[in-house]
Enzyme design. Structure first.
Site, short mmCIF file in Angstrom:
data_model
loop_
_atom_site.label_atom_id
_atom_site.label_comp_id
_atom_site.label_asym_id
_atom_site.label_seq_id
_atom_site.Cartn_x
_atom_site.Cartn_y
_atom_site.Cartn_z
N LYS A 116 27.13 36.95 44.47
CA LYS A 116 27.66 37.40 43.19
C LYS A 116 27.24 36.40 42.11
CE LYS A 116 31.88 38.53 40.73
NZ LYS A 116 33.31 38.82 40.85
N GLU B 152 24.22 32.11 50.99
CA GLU B 152 25.58 32.63 50.77
C GLU B 152 25.88 33.75 51.76
OE1 GLU B 152 28.13 31.90 49.11
OE2 GLU B 152 27.60 30.73 47.34
N TYR C 237 30.42 53.22 38.68
CA TYR C 237 31.32 54.00 37.83
C TYR C 237 30.78 55.41 37.63
CZ TYR C 237 33.05 49.34 37.27
OH TYR C 237 33.53 48.08 37.56
N LYS D 179 25.55 41.59 43.69
CA LYS D 179 26.13 42.01 42.42
C LYS D 179 25.69 41.07 41.31
CE LYS D 179 30.61 42.38 40.35
NZ LYS D 179 31.95 41.90 40.38
N ARG E 194 35.61 43.14 32.19
CA ARG E 194 36.65 42.19 31.77
C ARG E 194 37.53 42.80 30.68
NH1 ARG E 194 32.78 36.80 32.17
NH2 ARG E 194 32.42 37.01 34.42
C1 PBG Z 1 36.50 39.90 39.60
C2 PBG Z 1 35.45 40.92 39.49
C3 PBG Z 1 34.54 41.11 38.45
C4 PBG Z 1 33.84 42.26 38.76
C5 PBG Z 1 34.34 42.75 39.96
N1 PBG Z 1 35.31 41.90 40.41
C6 PBG Z 1 34.31 40.35 37.19
C7 PBG Z 1 34.02 38.93 37.21
O1 PBG Z 1 33.72 38.34 38.24
O2 PBG Z 1 34.13 38.36 36.14
C8 PBG Z 1 32.80 42.88 37.87
C9 PBG Z 1 32.58 44.34 38.04
C10 PBG Z 1 31.90 45.00 36.92
O3 PBG Z 1 31.41 44.39 35.94
O4 PBG Z 1 31.83 46.23 36.97
N2 PBG Z 1 36.21 38.75 40.26
#
Ligand code: PBG
Length: 354
Positions: free
Chosen positions: A223, A262, A342, A277, A233
């Site tokens: 990630k 990782e 989404y 991601k 957010r």
């Molecule tokens: C929380 C989380 C995030 C996303 C999924 N889980 C945001 C972040 O790490 O700041 C992002 C998902 C998206 O942007 O659709 N840890």
């Protein structure tokens, strides 16, 4: 017989089968024409190497407090937050379309966000109530929940913050308790998205110790610290609260080899599935992870990717349905077993329409 043979010899004698005519060498144009297979729709379908089906999709769903009213997410056209009393009905559509699982994300009431994220471990918190509502109505629909503290912290970070530092091991202790309350509520898949070191192993040990040995772990293994999470957010209400950035725990977008380390660690710690991601800007990482580990590998087409396609389509610059399906098949081609998107419901509808 003899006459037939003579006729064959006459014909064959004019063609040199070893090389073919000089202007049409074997194995090259114009004898080879890549476009031949592309001429007809039936043929294109026949030679397609990848296929997108609703079973490839996971639908991320936002939750809010209250009853009856959904709330629009301003930066994500068409996306709303659902209150608990509407969530079963919302996911019913996804299930009917053949989507195997949903991922639930809470917008926590700001008064419940604290420095130590106590609400994350409250068995009556929004996400736990939503898990119970979904599983009661749809026991056979997969429910995936993040393990991370950002919906619950007053500072918007995924971990505990002290003296400007995100504490690793102390955070893991809270994540373990968060995972247990979610498993207790009926969550099928725990998805650590926090990027603390060692959390997958700690969560696995705790789940097994509490009798949840069949609860799966989908590790957000690679990630990245990405600006493409901006609209998410907004959706979970951490955009305004976030102090600083997440670069001391999420990965540097410059790195690829590090993603393999990782992933290897998360597998060793007990991850059943791994995720890369964001999505489209990181297809190279997805491809490398799938090729290296041959594990169920997921991609997250994140909020910013969704919103930028929508924004361009809203301006008439892109054809939304086409870029939606093209972006999703790109994940399959790169090696994804499934995609969090989404667009999941809209894409499944398009696939059903043929
Ligand atoms: C929380 C989380 C995030 C996303 C999924 N889980 C945001 C972040 O790490 O700041 C992002 C998902 C998206 O942007 O659709 N840890």
């Amino acid at each position: 017989m003899a006459a037939d043979r003579r006729r064959e010899d006459d014909v064959l004698g004019k063609i040199d089968l070893s090389t073919g005519p000089k202007e049409a060498p074997l194995g090259a144009y114009p004898r080879v024409r890549m476009r031949r297979n592309r001429q007809q729709d039936w043929s294109r379908r026949l030679v397609a190497e990848n296929i997108l089906t609703p079973a490839d999709l996971i639908w991320p769903v936002f939750l809010c407090e209250g009853t009856g009213q959904t709330e629009p997410v301003a930066s994500m056209p068409g996306v709303v937050r659902y209150p608990v009393d509407r969530i079963a009905e919302a996911v019913a559509e996804a299930k009917a379309l053949g989507i195997p699982a949903v991922a639930l994300f809470p917008y926590t009431d700001p008064v419940r966000r604290t420095a130590e994220a106590e609400e994350a471990c409250n068995p009556e918190n929004l996400v736990c109530r939503a898990i119970r509502a979904v599983k009661a109505a749809h026991p056979d629909l997969g429910v995936i929940c993040d393990v991370a503290l950002d919906p619950y912290t007053s500072h918007g970070h995924d971990g505990l913050l002290r003296d400007d530092r995100i504490l690793n091991d102390e955070t893991v202790e809270v994540l373990v308790r968060q995972a247990l309350v979610q498993a207790e509520a009926g969550c099928d898949v725990i998805a650590p998205s926090d990027m603390m070191d060692g959390r997958v192993g700690a969560v696995r040990t705790a789940l097994d110790g509490a009798g949840y040995q069949d609860v799966q772990i989908l590790a957000y293994a690679a990630k990245y610290a990405s600006a493409f999470y901006g609209p998410f957010r907004d959706a979970v209400g951490s955009a305004k609260t976030l102090q600083g950035d997440k670069r001391t725990y999420q990965m540097d977008p410059a790195n690829g080899d590090e993603a393999l380390r990782e992933v290897a660690l998360d597998i060793a710690e007990g991850a059943d599935m791994v995720m890369v991601k964001p999505g489209l800007p990181y297809l190279d990482v997805l491809c490398r992870v799938k090729e290296a580990f041959h594990l169920p590998t997921f991609a997250y087409q994140v909020s910013g990717e969704y919103s930028m396609l929508h924004a361009a389509a809203g301006n008439g610059w892109l054809a939304l349905d086409q870029v939606m399906l093209e972006s999703l098949i790109a994940f399959k081609r790169a090696g994804a077993d499934g995609i969090l998107s989404y667009f999941a419901v809209a894409a499944a509808k398009r696939l059903a329409a043929g």
